[in-house]
Design a protein around this motif. Structure first.
Motif, PDB file in Angstrom:
ATOM      1  N   GLN A  96       0.821  -1.204   0.000  1.00 30.66           N
ATOM      2  CA  GLN A  96       0.000   0.000   0.000  1.00 30.66           C
ATOM      3  C   GLN A  96       0.856   1.254   0.000  1.00 30.66           C
ATOM      4  OE1 GLN A  96      -1.919   0.785   3.609  1.00 30.66           O
ATOM      5  NE2 GLN A  96      -3.276   2.346   2.828  1.00 30.66           N
ATOM      6  N   GLU A 138      -1.051   6.771   2.060  1.00 34.12           N
ATOM      7  CA  GLU A 138      -2.357   6.294   2.510  1.00 34.12           C
ATOM      8  C   GLU A 138      -2.267   5.714   3.919  1.00 34.12           C
ATOM      9  OE1 GLU A 138      -4.115   3.552  -0.175  1.00 34.12           O
ATOM     10  OE2 GLU A 138      -3.877   4.855  -1.932  1.00 34.12           O
ATOM     11  N   TYR A 139      -1.189   4.979   4.154  1.00 35.26           N
ATOM     12  CA  TYR A 139      -1.084   4.333   5.459  1.00 35.26           C
ATOM     13  C   TYR A 139      -0.853   5.325   6.585  1.00 35.26           C
ATOM     14  CZ  TYR A 139       0.159   1.371   9.295  1.00 35.26           C
ATOM     15  OH  TYR A 139       0.183   0.787  10.530  1.00 35.26           O
ATOM     16  N   ALA A 190      -1.752   8.336   6.659  1.00 35.06           N
ATOM     17  CA  ALA A 190      -3.010   9.066   6.834  1.00 35.06           C
ATOM     18  C   ALA A 190      -3.951   8.256   7.717  1.00 35.06           C
ATOM     19  CB  ALA A 190      -3.654   9.352   5.481  1.00 35.06           C
ATOM     20  N   TYR A 191      -4.001   6.944   7.471  1.00 37.84           N
ATOM     21  CA  TYR A 191      -4.822   6.070   8.310  1.00 37.84           C
ATOM     22  C   TYR A 191      -4.330   6.075   9.758  1.00 37.84           C
ATOM     23  CZ  TYR A 191      -6.080   1.810  10.713  1.00 37.84           C
ATOM     24  OH  TYR A 191      -6.473   0.926  11.674  1.00 37.84           O
ATOM     25  N   PRO A 240      -7.389   1.547   4.548  1.00 43.34           N
ATOM     26  CA  PRO A 240      -6.129   1.118   3.961  1.00 43.34           C
ATOM     27  C   PRO A 240      -5.556  -0.131   4.589  1.00 43.34           C
ATOM     28  CG  PRO A 240      -6.105   3.437   4.517  1.00 43.34           C
ATOM     29  CD  PRO A 240      -7.359   2.855   5.082  1.00 43.34           C
TER      30      PRO A 240
END
Length: 268
Positions: free
Chosen positions: A217, A221-222, A224-225, A261
């Motif tokens: 990934q 994105e990660y 942000a998660y 994610p």
């Protein structure tokens, strides 16, 4: 508690497929041209050579590689320093010595992240395991003892994490993340617990070379998660929502989110 980063910054154990040694990060020194630019170019030339050989392979003597790069002694010495700082080469003196491609760093799992570590990897793996076990105790203490001022301080760390996400600064995110967890530990009235936890964080950070993804990934994105997860954790502490806080810390340390994610790099 948790996310990505390089080192000395920060910069994982075996058994995880698809992990490569930390990628070279180009020095932000100066434009290509001049001594620094030539050193960058020489370092890049050797880095490309490293990609064609296995870890621990002998690349040649300093003179041989300097000749290959067509640079002066001083420029090659600067290139060698860049390569060492990136963790790409080691220099061995004496007969049979020379410049070698670096062995892959030992690795350790940290929640949904993977840390590339230095030689003290066994100590760090144990520190991570113990730290994760202490997280719920510190969350329980924070639920009981966090003052409005404490929560305000935690939110400042959340803001720093958000800024790192916006800037796509994985290393900055990791450090802001660890500062948040240190601040949570400081809330505990149990001096022994707080001190032990802080010491474990210091040990993990001091021996971390970089933070790598635990999946394919995208890193952005990660992190942000992970930012959202920590923001929700602080909200739960503020609301004295014990069930939510403990559920989040469990997800934080052990699981991949069922929605959203799939993990990548960061650190608790």
């Amino acid at each position: 508690m948790d996310p990505v980063a390089p080192s000395p910054s920060v910069n994982k154990p075996s058994g995880f497929a698809g992990f490569a040694p930390p990628r070279a990060v180009r020095s932000e020194a100066s434009p290509r041209g001049g001594a620094t630019g030539r050193a960058d170019q020489a370092a890049d030339r050797v880095a490309k050579l490293i990609e064609t050989v296995g870890p621990g392979s002998r690349l040649g003597t300093k003179d041989e590689l300097r000749t290959l790069c067509s640079v002066s002694v001083g420029t090659f010495n600067e290139a060698l320093r860049l390569l060492q700082a990136r963790g790409l080469v080691t220099v061995k003196p004496g007969p049979g010595g020379g410049i070698f491609s670096a062995e892959q760093s030992p690795m350790v799992r940290l929640g949904n992240s993977v840390l590339a570590l230095d030689a003290q990897h066994n100590d760090v793996a144990e520190a991570v395991r113990i730290r994760d076990a202490l997280d719920p105790l510190l969350i329980e203490d924070a639920l009981w003892h966090a003052s409005p001022a404490d929560v305000s301080g935690l939110r400042r760390h959340i803001t720093a994490m958000e800024k790192a996400v916006t800037a796509a600064d994985a290393v900055g995110f990791v450090h802001a993340n660890w500062r948040l967890h240190a601040a949570i530990a400081a809330i505990s009235p149990n001096a022994l617990l707080s001190s032990l936890y802080t010491h474990l964080l210091d040990l993990i950070e001091s021996h971390t070379l970089s933070v790598l993804p635990a999946s394919e990934q995208p890193l952005g994105e990660y992190i942000a998660y992970r930012h959202e997860l920590h923001r929700d954790l602080v909200d739960a502490l503020d609301q004295r929502d014990r069930e939510k806080a403990l559920r989040i810390i469990h997800e934080h340390n052990t699981s991949t989110p069922s929605t959203g994610p799939t993990p990548t790099p960061t650190a608790h």
